[in-house]
Scaffold this motif. Structure first.
Motif, PDB file in Angstrom:
ATOM      1  N   GLU A   1      12.350  -7.459 -10.080  1.00 14.84           N
ATOM      2  CA  GLU A   1      11.987  -8.699  -9.400  1.00 14.84           C
ATOM      3  C   GLU A   1      10.629  -9.226  -9.883  1.00 14.84           C
ATOM      4  N   GLY A   2      10.165  -8.699 -10.999  1.00 16.11           N
ATOM      5  CA  GLY A   2       8.866  -9.154 -11.513  1.00 16.11           C
ATOM      6  C   GLY A   2       8.940 -10.510 -12.188  1.00 16.11           C
ATOM      7  N   GLY A   3      10.155 -10.911 -12.542  1.00 15.68           N
ATOM      8  CA  GLY A   3      10.331 -12.172 -13.257  1.00 15.68           C
ATOM      9  C   GLY A   3       9.801 -13.368 -12.502  1.00 15.68           C
ATOM     10  N   ARG A   4       9.880 -13.306 -11.180  1.00 17.23           N
ATOM     11  CA  ARG A   4       9.428 -14.457 -10.399  1.00 17.23           C
ATOM     12  C   ARG A   4       7.907 -14.627 -10.445  1.00 17.23           C
TER      13      ARG A   4
ATOM     14  N   HIS B   1      18.664   0.213  -3.759  1.00 16.80           N
ATOM     15  CA  HIS B   1      18.144  -0.754  -4.726  1.00 16.80           C
ATOM     16  C   HIS B   1      16.818  -0.201  -5.220  1.00 16.80           C
ATOM     17  N   GLY B   2      16.765   0.139  -6.489  1.00 13.84           N
ATOM     18  CA  GLY B   2      15.522   0.623  -7.080  1.00 13.84           C
ATOM     19  C   GLY B   2      14.661  -0.562  -7.467  1.00 13.84           C
ATOM     20  N   LYS B   3      14.025  -1.118  -6.434  1.00  7.72           N
ATOM     21  CA  LYS B   3      13.224  -2.336  -6.637  1.00  7.72           C
ATOM     22  C   LYS B   3      12.038  -2.036  -7.550  1.00  7.72           C
ATOM     23  N   PHE B   4      11.722  -2.966  -8.427  1.00  3.99           N
ATOM     24  CA  PHE B   4      10.467  -2.835  -9.177  1.00  3.99           C
ATOM     25  C   PHE B   4       9.993  -4.179  -9.689  1.00  3.99           C
ATOM     26  N   TRP B   5       8.682  -4.257  -9.861  1.00  2.00           N
ATOM     27  CA  TRP B   5       8.051  -5.500 -10.323  1.00  2.00           C
ATOM     28  C   TRP B   5       7.370  -5.308 -11.666  1.00  2.00           C
ATOM     29  N   GLU B   6       6.897  -4.088 -11.921  1.00  2.35           N
ATOM     30  CA  GLU B   6       6.143  -3.873 -13.160  1.00  2.35           C
ATOM     31  C   GLU B   6       6.176  -2.413 -13.579  1.00  2.35           C
ATOM     32  N   MET B   7       6.735  -2.168 -14.752  1.00  3.51           N
ATOM     33  CA  MET B   7       6.627  -0.836 -15.344  1.00  3.51           C
ATOM     34  C   MET B   7       5.317  -0.803 -16.127  1.00  3.51           C
ATOM     35  N   THR B   8       4.488   0.190 -15.845  1.00  2.00           N
ATOM     36  CA  THR B   8       3.182   0.250 -16.494  1.00  2.00           C
ATOM     37  C   THR B   8       3.279   0.971 -17.843  1.00  2.00           C
ATOM     38  N   GLU B   9       2.179   0.951 -18.599  1.00  2.00           N
ATOM     39  CA  GLU B   9       2.172   1.632 -19.897  1.00  2.00           C
ATOM     40  C   GLU B   9       2.375   3.136 -19.748  1.00  2.00           C
ATOM     41  N   GLU B  10       2.056   3.658 -18.581  1.00  2.00           N
ATOM     42  CA  GLU B  10       2.248   5.104 -18.347  1.00  2.00           C
ATOM     43  C   GLU B  10       3.700   5.435 -18.016  1.00  2.00           C
ATOM     44  N   GLY B  11       4.555   4.406 -17.953  1.00  2.00           N
ATOM     45  CA  GLY B  11       5.970   4.656 -17.668  1.00  2.00           C
ATOM     46  C   GLY B  11       6.280   4.842 -16.190  1.00  2.00           C
TER      47      GLY B  11
ATOM     48  N   HIS C   1       0.196  -3.357  -3.258  1.00  2.00           N
ATOM     49  CA  HIS C   1       0.787  -4.679  -3.465  1.00  2.00           C
ATOM     50  C   HIS C   1       0.990  -4.873  -4.973  1.00  2.00           C
ATOM     51  N   PRO C   2       2.161  -5.385  -5.407  1.00  2.00           N
ATOM     52  CA  PRO C   2       2.387  -5.552  -6.855  1.00  2.00           C
ATOM     53  C   PRO C   2       1.303  -6.426  -7.478  1.00  2.00           C
ATOM     54  N   ARG C   3       0.663  -5.934  -8.542  1.00  2.00           N
ATOM     55  CA  ARG C   3      -0.449  -6.708  -9.126  1.00  2.00           C
ATOM     56  C   ARG C   3       0.067  -7.897  -9.925  1.00  2.00           C
ATOM     57  N   VAL C   4       1.350  -7.871 -10.348  1.00  2.00           N
ATOM     58  CA  VAL C   4       1.877  -9.061 -11.039  1.00  2.00           C
ATOM     59  C   VAL C   4       1.981 -10.231 -10.056  1.00  2.00           C
ATOM     60  N   SER C   5       2.257  -9.927  -8.793  1.00  2.00           N
ATOM     61  CA  SER C   5       2.277 -10.965  -7.756  1.00  2.00           C
ATOM     62  C   SER C   5       0.868 -11.509  -7.554  1.00  2.00           C
ATOM     63  N   THR C   6      -0.092 -10.598  -7.459  1.00  2.00           N
ATOM     64  CA  THR C   6      -1.488 -11.012  -7.263  1.00  2.00           C
ATOM     65  C   THR C   6      -1.951 -11.923  -8.405  1.00  2.00           C
ATOM     66  N   ALA C   7      -1.635 -11.507  -9.647  1.00  2.00           N
ATOM     67  CA  ALA C   7      -2.051 -12.305 -10.809  1.00  2.00           C
ATOM     68  C   ALA C   7      -1.419 -13.695 -10.768  1.00  2.00           C
TER      69      ALA C   7
ATOM     70  N   ILE D   1       5.581   1.515  -6.466  1.00  2.00           N
ATOM     71  CA  ILE D   1       6.471   2.464  -5.787  1.00  2.00           C
ATOM     72  C   ILE D   1       6.422   3.835  -6.468  1.00  2.00           C
ATOM     73  N   PRO D   2       6.159   4.909  -5.702  1.00  2.21           N
ATOM     74  CA  PRO D   2       6.082   6.257  -6.298  1.00  2.21           C
ATOM     75  C   PRO D   2       7.485   6.849  -6.481  1.00  2.21           C
ATOM     76  N   TYR D   3       8.102   6.527  -7.607  1.00  6.48           N
ATOM     77  CA  TYR D   3       9.494   6.931  -7.812  1.00  6.48           C
ATOM     78  C   TYR D   3       9.693   8.439  -7.930  1.00  6.48           C
ATOM     79  N   LYS D   4       8.713   9.129  -8.505  1.00  9.12           N
ATOM     80  CA  LYS D   4       8.851  10.591  -8.653  1.00  9.12           C
ATOM     81  C   LYS D   4       9.046  11.227  -7.277  1.00  9.12           C
ATOM     82  N   GLU D   5       8.157  10.835  -6.342  1.00 10.63           N
ATOM     83  CA  GLU D   5       8.233  11.404  -4.990  1.00 10.63           C
ATOM     84  C   GLU D   5       9.506  10.975  -4.283  1.00 10.63           C
ATOM     85  N   LEU D   6       9.922   9.730  -4.526  1.00 11.08           N
ATOM     86  CA  LEU D   6      11.145   9.234  -3.893  1.00 11.08           C
ATOM     87  C   LEU D   6      12.360  10.045  -4.355  1.00 11.08           C
ATOM     88  N   ILE D   7      12.461  10.235  -5.667  1.00 11.75           N
ATOM     89  CA  ILE D   7      13.608  10.984  -6.205  1.00 11.75           C
ATOM     90  C   ILE D   7      13.569  12.426  -5.684  1.00 11.75           C
TER      91      ILE D   7
END
Lengths: 130, 328
Positions: free
Chosen positions: B300-303, B262-272, B181-187, B277-283
């Motif tokens: 969609e992290g802005g909300r 749609h490459g959905k995302f909520w938070e890019m982490t410091e590790e890039g 679950h996106p942690r920005v939503s949780t926060a 979502i596991p984008y490496k495996e998806l690609i």
């Protein structure tokens, strides 16, 4: 989640017509991510200092030029409230609000394309009438 | 290096746009600057009076596109089936609106419209001749919470398989591949008083390899119901169903029809990487399947911005694009 858009800072002011204060207004952004015809703006509710404003006294304008009552809006499909365009909520109240601070609670409810129940946004702010 | 192409959905920049920090042209310039090929637009968001936007707006758009060299890839459209408060639109009304959308998309130079989840499927077959004539693909969005299990999605895919036209397909939102679950939503919800026990309950579902989709459609299990103390708790559980944890293989039968992602995302982490979502495996999966379409950043992290914090979608999109570029 779009609640931050509901009530624009410093936007509360009395409205004068022919030298008389006829009411007051405030600005609001849509709590959705796209523009919709006015008929899909399901409801607008205003509370001032804890008192609910009668629905009949509320007018809405999508552009600051043309105003509709909430009853009229139910059938308005030829005007849209565009995303990125601040709408104006006007409340008819002769004499307007007294100068100074007022606690304003504004709620807007819209019907969204793929969610079966209307979607609402609320924000409460203390705003100042000059 | 594969043939997967990168785009950005301007949905990502909605906060910058609504606050006047970025214009439509400014968005395209940003994409040109960061070396993105394609653009996806919600016309109801950045054009006025849709689906009949005026010729001047169309001309201005074409000039922006020519100047920046950005390719129009997908136009996200909506049929306002609940235009009126006291009835749903009729089939004829829905079809007329869809046709207007197809004409507008064509005028703006889009080769595809994205039909939002729950678009009535009964108008598709009758709209198809116009889509063919205009050379505009109609692709239904498969979005978490309303994905392949959904009855309305299934109605569309049944028609899609039956007609088997190159002008019918799917847009897959990668929010169906959330591993957490996106942690920005949780926060965001914790800040509003969410019960932390519920956070753990949802996180545990993901950790077990499942997703909370069922929770947003059915009566809550007794142990979870007991944890609900407020409206915020209930909202968090409801929205949690909007993040699915599906295996990539769920796409196997549909891949020949997938036109866009749609490459959905909520938070890019410091590790890039993206937090959920596991984008490496998806690609890697998409490479293996020989996918040659676009994947469009959809931030969609802005909300979930905490009160008093600024949304910086521009920076988030740049980071996600860097990540996608490296994986592709």
């Amino acid at each position: 989640m779009f609640d931050n858009y509901v009530l624009t800072d410093n936007s509360l002011e009395n409205v004068k017509k022919d030298g008389e204060i006829t009411g007051y207004k405030m600005r609001t952004r849509i709590t959705y991510y796209r523009g919709i015809p006015l008929s899909m703006v399901h409801d607008i509710q205003v509370e001032v200092d804890g008192q609910e404003v009668p629905r009949e006294s509320i007018r809405f304008s999508p552009d600051g030029e043309i105003y509709f009552t909430l009853e009229e809006m139910k059938t308005v499909t030829s005007y849209k409230w565009e995303y990125g365009q601040e709408g104006v909520v006007y409340v008819e109240q002769p004499g307007g609000l007294t100068p100074g601070e007022h606690k304003i609670k504004l709620t807007q409810v819209s019907r969204v394309a793929y969610i079966p129940v209307p979607f609402s946004g609320t924000q409460t702010k203390t705003l100042i009438v000059q | 290096m594969s043939s997967i192409k990168r785009a950005v959905s301007l949905y990502s920049y909605q906060d910058e746009y609504v606050r006047g920090k970025l214009t439509l042209e400014g968005c395209l310039q940003e994409l040109a600057e960061i070396g993105v090929e394609g653009v996806e637009v919600i016309t109801d968001q950045m054009f006025h009076n849709t689906p009949e936007t005026d010729d001047a707006s169309i001309k201005a758009w074409k000039e922006m596109v020519n100047k920046t060299g950005i390719v129009p890839v997908c136009n996200d459209i909506f049929i306002n089936t609940n235009l009126y408060h006291n009835r749903m639109l009729t089939k004829k009304e829905n079809l007329d609106f869809l046709k207007k959308e197809l004409v507008q998309a064509h005028k703006l130079g889009f080769p595809m419209v994205r039909l939002v989840s729950a678009t009535p499927a009964d108008i598709i077959e009758e709209a198809l001749p116009l889509a063919e004539e205009l050379n505009v693909i109609m692709a239904l969005e498969v979005h978490a919470g309303m994905a392949f299990d959904n009855a309305m999605t299934k109605k569309f895919t049944d028609i899609m398989f039956k007609l088997n036209s190159p002008y019918l397909g799917l847009v897959v939102d990668t929010g169906i591949f959330c591993r957490r679950h996106p942690r920005v939503s949780t926060a965001f919800f914790l800040d509003q008083g969410l019960n932390p026990e519920i956070v753990k309950y949802i996180d545990d579902i993901f950790a077990s390899g499942d997703d909370p989709l069922e929770l947003s459609h059915n009566k809550l299990p007794e142990d979870l119901e007991k944890m609900v103390r407020s409206r915020i708790d209930r909202e968090y559980i409801l929205f949690a169903g909007g993040y699915e944890n599906k295996d990539f293989s769920v796409l196997d039968p549909y891949m020949p029809y997938v036109k866009h992602f749609h490459g959905k995302f909520w938070e890019m982490t410091e590790e890039g990487t993206e937090y959920s979502i596991p984008y490496k495996e998806l690609i890697d999966y998409l490479k293996e399947k020989g996918y040659e379409g676009y994947i469009a950043s959809e931030y969609e992290g802005g909300r979930f911005a905490l009160p008093g914090t600024e949304i910086d979608a521009v920076a988030q999109v740049r980071q996600q694009q860097d990540m996608l570029r490296s994986y592709i």
